[in-house]
Enzyme design. Structure first.
Site, PDB file in Angstrom:
ATOM      1  N   GLN A 202       0.837  -1.214   0.000  1.00  0.00           N
ATOM      2  CA  GLN A 202       0.000   0.000   0.000  1.00  0.00           C
ATOM      3  C   GLN A 202       0.870   1.261   0.000  1.00  0.00           C
ATOM      4  O   GLN A 202       0.548   2.240  -0.662  1.00  0.00           O
ATOM      5  CB  GLN A 202      -0.910   0.038   1.248  1.00  0.00           C
ATOM      6  CG  GLN A 202      -1.902  -1.097   1.361  1.00  0.00           C
ATOM      7  CD  GLN A 202      -3.050  -1.007   0.366  1.00  0.00           C
ATOM      8  OE1 GLN A 202      -3.316   0.039  -0.220  1.00  0.00           O
ATOM      9  NE2 GLN A 202      -3.712  -2.124   0.154  1.00  0.00           N
ATOM     10  N   CYS A 364      -8.083  -9.199   5.134  1.00  0.00           N
ATOM     11  CA  CYS A 364      -6.866 -10.006   5.322  1.00  0.00           C
ATOM     12  C   CYS A 364      -6.026  -9.454   6.470  1.00  0.00           C
ATOM     13  O   CYS A 364      -4.795  -9.369   6.374  1.00  0.00           O
ATOM     14  CB  CYS A 364      -6.026 -10.054   4.042  1.00  0.00           C
ATOM     15  SG  CYS A 364      -6.853 -10.811   2.667  1.00  0.00           S
TER      16      CYS A 364
HETATM   17  N1  PLP Z   1       0.199  -6.220   2.067  1.00  0.00           N
HETATM   18  C1  PLP Z   1      -0.775  -5.296   2.110  1.00  0.00           C
HETATM   19  C2  PLP Z   1      -0.660  -4.148   3.066  1.00  0.00           C
HETATM   20  C3  PLP Z   1      -1.869  -5.409   1.243  1.00  0.00           C
HETATM   21  O1  PLP Z   1      -2.843  -4.489   1.287  1.00  0.00           O
HETATM   22  C4  PLP Z   1      -1.927  -6.512   0.361  1.00  0.00           C
HETATM   23  C5  PLP Z   1      -3.102  -6.688  -0.530  1.00  0.00           C
HETATM   24  O2  PLP Z   1      -4.210  -6.340  -0.170  1.00  0.00           O
HETATM   25  C6  PLP Z   1      -0.883  -7.429   0.350  1.00  0.00           C
HETATM   26  C7  PLP Z   1       0.169  -7.259   1.225  1.00  0.00           C
HETATM   27  C8  PLP Z   1      -0.871  -8.604  -0.564  1.00  0.00           C
HETATM   28  O3  PLP Z   1      -0.757  -8.196  -1.869  1.00  0.00           O
HETATM   29  P1  PLP Z   1      -0.927  -9.265  -3.051  1.00  0.00           P
HETATM   30  O4  PLP Z   1      -2.212  -9.996  -2.785  1.00  0.00           O
HETATM   31  O5  PLP Z   1      -0.989  -8.437  -4.272  1.00  0.00           O
HETATM   32  O6  PLP Z   1       0.250 -10.152  -3.025  1.00  0.00           O
END
Ligand code: PLP
Length: 406
Positions: A202, A364
């Site tokens: 982010q 998440c």
């Molecule tokens: N870290 C943060 C703070 C996130 O918001 C996200 C996705 O929502 C991720 C990690 C994981 O990203 P990705 O699913 O693109 O690997």
């Protein structure tokens, strides 16, 4: 001059209707929309310049390889990183952090060693460390945010003890928008000799990033949140840490020689990139990052700060709405619940009927939601193309929810 109307014209999807209403896309924290230049570049790559990379000597393979490899330099420039060789391509932040968990931490950490984490973390920066807890007896040491959602860098530094081997912390919370002073954490961790991984999934989207200024060891980004395609991403890894890493996945492209009884590996970064990569996806991410740099990340940050202030003032005006974490200087990401029986999913459904896309659920980040005593929130997350009129649309949608469910 930041001309948001002109910028919106760059994004074809923004002119569509949803449920008969103009789309108000406030789910950028989950994934951002793509400008036409990215879509066109990907189509061109498939229609005119597609072949596998690094393998062929023929015309198309050479062009595809050049375009794909050029993205390493673009990512390095975007992140203020000195050397493209320190960029490893991934499918996103999740893969980047797993690479560090399997490739750097697993061979080095022993039972009782600690990883310092904040409660703001996304599961992508939690579960790879739980693997080490389950398999190797590594201890996860949690640092809680303040009441307003801010993370005190001093508390993170204080948590680093003699058994701590890594700090893994987000640059910006995807739930509360909290901006973390990762440079201060890195200074404190460095003084104690402990490496720092920053989850930039982010943080890289909303403001300029300079790896050189942050001083971390690992910085992971996600292409699809940076207005690029899904399946693209990268992690910056310092040369020192790269030397300490063993490969994560094995296969083509990451080797020097393979024999019946032995194998030797390619030099980094290729050592960490096994198999056919997301060729067109990474090319698309490169175009997205060029697009962002042409807009100027300072300008994007300025636009989003104004939107944040406006949205904050309007949301705070709703005395039946509870904001979770609203620290000063945060990104334009707002998580909230409403007084009364309305579940986050109900709110999201009502908003969707009005063409407004928000996210509902745990985002998440279950440990953070549990800290707030919640199982779900609604989240409105703004991007570089959003407007004050869209904030107003959100507010009137929420007023309707209040009337319906109060
Ligand atoms: N870290 C943060 C703070 C996130 O918001 C996200 C996705 O929502 C991720 C990690 C994981 O990203 P990705 O699913 O693109 O690997």
């Amino acid at each position: 001059m930041y001309d948001v109307a002109k910028i919106r014209d760059d994004f074809p999807i923004l002119s569509r209707k949803v449920n008969g209403k103009p789309l108000v896309y406030l789910d950028n924290g989950a994934s951002a929309q793509k400008p036409r230049v990215v879509i066109d570049a990907m189509n061109k790559a498939y229609e005119e310049e597609y072949a596998n990379v690094h393998r062929g000597l023929h015309f198309l393979s050479t062009i595809a390889t050049e375009k794909y490899e050029a993205v390493r330099g673009i990512v390095a420039r975007f992140l203020g990183a000195p050397d493209p060789e320190e960029i490893v391509f991934t499918t996103g932040t999740t893969e980047g952090i797993n690479l560090v968990s399997y490739g750097w931490a697993a061979p080095r950490l022993q039972a009782g060693d600690e990883i310092v984490l904040s409660l703001l973390e996304h599961h992508a920066n939690i579960v790879p460390w739980h693997f080490l807890r389950e398999r190797q007896g590594v201890v996860l040491k949690w640092v809680e945010p303040e009441a307003d959602g801010a993370l005190d860098p001093g508390k993170v530094i204080d948590a680093i003890g003699p058994k701590s081997k890594l700090v893994a912390v987000t640059h910006m919370s995807n739930v509360t928008g909290t901006l973390v002073d990762v440079a201060a954490i890195c200074r404190g961790a460095r003084a104690k000799g402990v490496p720092v991984l920053v989850d930039g999934s982010q943080g890289s989207v909303h403001r300029p990033v300079s790896i050189a200024e942050i001083g971390c060891d690992f910085y992971a980004i996600t292409g699809h949140k940076l207005y690029g395609p899904s399946g693209s991403g990268a992690i910056w890894i310092s040369k020192d840490r790269m030397r300490e890493m063993r490969p994560f996945m094995g296969g083509g492209d990451m080797i020097r020689e393979v024999h019946r009884d032995s194998v030797t590996y390619a030099d980094p970064p290729m050592k960490f990139e096994a198999g056919t990569p997301g060729i067109v996806q990474q090319i698309g991410m490169g175009v997205a990052l060029e697009y962002l740099m042409a807009l100027g990340m300072e300008n994007v940050a300025g636009h989003e700060a104004a939107l944040r202030d406006y949205a904050r003032q309007r949301l705070r005006g709703l005395n039946w709405l509870n904001l979770q974490g609203d620290a000063p200087g945060k990104g334009a990401i707002f998580s909230f619940t409403l007084d009364g029986p309305a579940h986050a999913h109900d709110i999201s459904t009502v908003l969707d009927q009005r063409g407004i896309a928000v996210r509902a659920g745990t985002h998440c980040a279950m440990p953070l939601l549990a800290h707030y005593g919640l199982t779900a929130t609604c989240r409105a997350s703004f991007g570089l193309y959003n407007t004050e009129a869209e904030v107003d649309a959100l507010i009137s949608g929420l007023e309707l929810c209040h009337e319906l469910f109060a």
